[in-house]
Design an enzyme around this catalytic site. Structure first.
Site, PDB file in Angstrom:
ATOM      1  N   GLY A 181      61.211  21.434  28.739  1.00 19.85           N
ATOM      2  CA  GLY A 181      60.424  20.396  28.087  1.00 19.85           C
ATOM      3  C   GLY A 181      60.324  20.711  26.611  1.00 19.85           C
ATOM      4  O   GLY A 181      60.784  21.758  26.137  1.00 19.85           O
ATOM      5  N   SER A 182      59.676  19.818  25.867  1.00 18.20           N
ATOM      6  CA  SER A 182      59.647  19.978  24.412  1.00 18.20           C
ATOM      7  C   SER A 182      58.941  21.253  23.972  1.00 18.20           C
ATOM      8  O   SER A 182      59.352  21.897  22.998  1.00 18.20           O
ATOM      9  CB  SER A 182      58.967  18.761  23.780  1.00 18.20           C
ATOM     10  OG  SER A 182      57.670  18.565  24.341  1.00 18.20           O
ATOM     11  N   GLU A 223      58.990  24.081  25.226  1.00 18.17           N
ATOM     12  CA  GLU A 223      59.770  25.277  25.522  1.00 18.17           C
ATOM     13  C   GLU A 223      61.019  25.411  24.647  1.00 18.17           C
ATOM     14  O   GLU A 223      61.700  26.437  24.692  1.00 18.17           O
ATOM     15  CB  GLU A 223      60.208  25.281  26.993  1.00 18.17           C
ATOM     16  CG  GLU A 223      59.067  25.392  27.978  1.00 18.17           C
ATOM     17  CD  GLU A 223      58.261  24.107  28.064  1.00 18.17           C
ATOM     18  OE1 GLU A 223      57.022  24.182  27.885  1.00 18.17           O
ATOM     19  OE2 GLU A 223      58.840  23.032  28.275  1.00 18.17           O
ATOM     20  N   GLU A 251      60.444  21.155  38.979  1.00 14.62           N
ATOM     21  CA  GLU A 251      59.816  22.463  38.832  1.00 14.62           C
ATOM     22  C   GLU A 251      59.570  23.157  40.164  1.00 14.62           C
ATOM     23  O   GLU A 251      59.601  24.393  40.237  1.00 14.62           O
ATOM     24  CB  GLU A 251      58.506  22.342  38.055  1.00 14.62           C
ATOM     25  CG  GLU A 251      58.668  22.021  36.586  1.00 14.62           C
ATOM     26  CD  GLU A 251      58.833  20.545  36.289  1.00 14.62           C
ATOM     27  OE1 GLU A 251      58.928  20.168  35.112  1.00 14.62           O
ATOM     28  OE2 GLU A 251      58.871  19.743  37.262  1.00 14.62           O
ATOM     29  N   HIS A 292      57.007  23.764  32.034  1.00 11.58           N
ATOM     30  CA  HIS A 292      56.561  22.901  30.945  1.00 11.58           C
ATOM     31  C   HIS A 292      55.067  22.623  31.044  1.00 11.58           C
ATOM     32  O   HIS A 292      54.631  21.793  31.845  1.00 11.58           O
ATOM     33  CB  HIS A 292      57.344  21.590  30.983  1.00 11.58           C
ATOM     34  CG  HIS A 292      57.022  20.646  29.867  1.00 11.58           C
ATOM     35  ND1 HIS A 292      56.895  21.042  28.559  1.00 11.58           N
ATOM     36  CD2 HIS A 292      56.799  19.304  29.858  1.00 11.58           C
ATOM     37  CE1 HIS A 292      56.614  20.004  27.794  1.00 11.58           C
ATOM     38  NE2 HIS A 292      56.549  18.945  28.568  1.00 11.58           N
ATOM     39  N   HIS A 340      47.259  30.297  62.320  1.00 15.25           N
ATOM     40  CA  HIS A 340      47.580  28.918  61.941  1.00 15.25           C
ATOM     41  C   HIS A 340      46.926  27.948  62.924  1.00 15.25           C
ATOM     42  O   HIS A 340      46.096  27.148  62.560  1.00 15.25           O
ATOM     43  CB  HIS A 340      49.105  28.730  61.901  1.00 15.25           C
ATOM     44  CG  HIS A 340      49.528  27.400  61.367  1.00 15.25           C
ATOM     45  ND1 HIS A 340      50.832  26.957  61.420  1.00 15.25           N
ATOM     46  CD2 HIS A 340      48.823  26.405  60.764  1.00 15.25           C
ATOM     47  CE1 HIS A 340      50.912  25.758  60.877  1.00 15.25           C
ATOM     48  NE2 HIS A 340      49.714  25.400  60.487  1.00 15.25           N
ATOM     49  N   GLY A 381      53.768  28.108  54.168  1.00 14.22           N
ATOM     50  CA  GLY A 381      54.019  26.805  54.768  1.00 14.22           C
ATOM     51  C   GLY A 381      54.176  25.695  53.755  1.00 14.22           C
ATOM     52  O   GLY A 381      54.267  24.526  54.132  1.00 14.22           O
TER      53      GLY A 381
END
Length: 546
Positions: free
Chosen positions: A40-41, A43, A62, A85, A301, A422
């Site tokens: 992104g900008s 970075e 991402e 980002h 779980h 999970g």
């Protein structure tokens, strides 16, 4: 006479390093030269300053970026570097961070921030509380209070990620920090190291060995930390087998296993424990001493109310994670390095002189079949028929998780991987990351059709990198695991559990990955055999009966 202000004899002045230059040296010193990202900008200044020795691995989302980094770190055992980002990109990656957090996967997440002086204004793409955003899912989260502290912060992050218990860390850096002058003392960061000697004291080893020797029916419950230790030192994997044999102990894999910590072909292996309170109690009943190596006690779980243990069952836990030790509802916990502890105990316990048969007490039933088409367990039988020394498995088929370690021969460290929390979207990107880290291996990813949609863009990176990855979409036309939960809960008709009309073969081909669709065992066997012989990624859309 020479004028005192004449500079002709002075040393040539040097240009001070920038924060970016000093930071790149720190990353290089820690081996963090493979960067997984979706730029992104904020970075761009950081990415533009990386040297030619840095390898930027592009992911299209991402969550996929974090997943690929997890797969890479699982194989190498070292931290992976992730570039995200600001708040938006970090938020997109947090679903995958849950798996890295609970899987103790080392990872340095470096997020771009807006220009420092504008953050408080909450300008576009600023993250007003950057360090707070991922805090529950990382060991360490920080945005340096001054640009000059960025290199030291990155040094701390790399060391924190690796220190037991390993895990992801998060650093947010304003984009204008990179051009600021660095400190001369940043050179000292390149020589830093942290050694944690977490072995068991001799007296404690002897005490544990005596307890195990006195047990009439001991058991081992093994977990992911044991497998991770075995990747670093394969002798640990063998030591666990020796410990089981000398004690004549049944060996169970702890509930919800994210790795394969014990050879499933070993005579003492008795399977995976179902992740419910009653299921754990029933499986451990009859054992008077249960030693848990490298696992929480326990990650349940299913909701199965009842007492945790039968009277007379004592549990001893050895873990590298102090929080795992403190949050357990029962048992005696010891915080120590799992690998050395296992090796020490294996050499000290008395040998009872009894050995079990080829499969111990287990008798595997044939794979389930159906006149309507192929079943999931038939897929596992085909995979097992083609096991070889180069294959490692990534599993994200929750309908088959208990069958997987029963029906596929897992007999070496680092051979089996499953999402630790999970969080869906694990399978495809983790498999690609593993392939990048170990190009000589063949990574086979079995992924449910529901979860495949979360990380499908990982196929782009696989195609671009030409990874040796076989993607098997176990396609039952819906969220099969949720349908099973609904049945057990008596929930009746639940909307949103059926999927249909998704052509994964066509999607894969659109990303540049060769693909086919199979509907019978014979078709799948032929397609899988061809995929194992391919030089790049292949996807099989394996249609099974629900």
């Amino acid at each position: 006479m020479t004028n005192s202000t004449d500079s002709t004899n002075d040393p040539t002045p040097t240009t001070p390093k920038t924060v970016l230059e000093a930071s790149v040296e720190v990353l290089r010193a820690h081996g963090l030269t493979t960067v997984f990202g979706n730029p992104g900008s904020n970075e761009l200044p950081f990415l533009a300053g990386l040297g030619a020795d840095f390898d930027f691995v592009l992911g299209l989302h991402e969550q996929v970026v974090v997943g690929m980094a997890e797969g890479y770190a699982r194989v190498t055992g070292r931290p992976a570097l992730v570039n995200l980002h600001a708040a938006s990109g970090s938020g997109n990656g947090m679903g995958a961070l849950t798996n890295a957090h609970y899987g103790h996967v080392p990872m340095v997440v470096l997020a771009g921030q807006q220009v420092r002086r504008t953050v408080g204004q909450e300008t576009m793409l600023a993250s007003a509380d950057a360090a707070l955003l991922p805090a529950p899912l990382v060991k360490y989260s920080h945005e340096p209070l001054a640009a000059a502290d960025v290199p030291r912060t990155l040094s701390q992050a790399a060391l924190e990620a690796s220190a037991p218990p390993a895990g992801p860390v998060y650093v947010s850096v304003p984009l204008d920090d990179w051009g600021e002058p660095a400190l001369d003392d940043d050179a000292l960061l390149l020589e830093r190291s942290v050694t944690i000697a977490g072995g068991l004291p001799e007296a404690l080893v002897r005490d544990l060995a005596s307890t195990l020797d006195a047990a009439s029916s001991p058991a081992l419950v093994v977990g992911p930390q044991l497998d991770a230790a075995s990747v670093d030192d394969p002798a640990v994997f063998e030591a666990a087998a020796v410990l089981a044999e000398r004690l004549d102990a049944s060996v169970y894999v702890a509930p919800s296993p994210s790795r394969g910590p014990f050879a499933t072909t070993h005579p003492n292996f008795e399977g995976v424990i179902v992740p419910g309170i009653s299921s754990v109690r029933e499986r451990l009943s009859g054992h008077d001493v249960v030693l848990v190596l490298g696992a929480p006690v326990f990650r349940y779980h299913r909701w199965e109310p009842g007492d945790y243990l039968e009277p007379g069952t004592d549990v001893i836990q050895i873990t590298q994670d102090a929080r795992e030790a403190t949050r357990a509802p029962f048992g005696r916990a010891i915080v120590a390095s799992v690998g050395p502890a296992t090796t020490a105990l294996a050499s000290l316990v008395a040998d009872r002189g009894r050995r079990r048969g080829d499969r111990g007490s287990r008798e595997l039933s044939p794979a389930r079949t159906s006149p309507d088409g192929m079943t999931g367990t038939e897929i596992l039988e085909v995979l097992n028929a083609h096991v070889n020394d180069s294959v490692a498995y990534v599993n994200e088929t929750t309908t088959l998780d208990l069958d997987y370690l029963e029906r596929i021969a897992i007999d070496r460290p680092g051979m089996y991987h499953f999402p630790a929390s999970g969080g869906l979207g694990f399978g495809l990107p983790v498999a690609v990351g593993m392939s990048i880290a170990a190009p000589e291996r063949t990574i086979v990813a079995t992924v449910g059709d529901g979860s495949a949609n979360y990380g499908i863009s990982a196929l782009y990176t696989a195609a671009q990198r030409g990874t040796r990855t076989v993607f098997v979409i176990v396609n039952n036309g819906g969220y099969g695991a949720l349908a099973g939960f609904a049945e057990r809960m008596g929930a009746g008709h639940v909307p949103g559990l059926q999927l249909g009309g998704i052509d994964f073969a066509a999607i894969a081909q659109g990303y540049g990955v060769p693909a086919s669709t199979t509907r019978t065992r014979e078709e799948f066997t032929a397609a899988y055999r061809n995929a194992l012989g391919a030089s790049g990624p292949v996807l099989i859309d394996a249609r099974i009966v629900p």
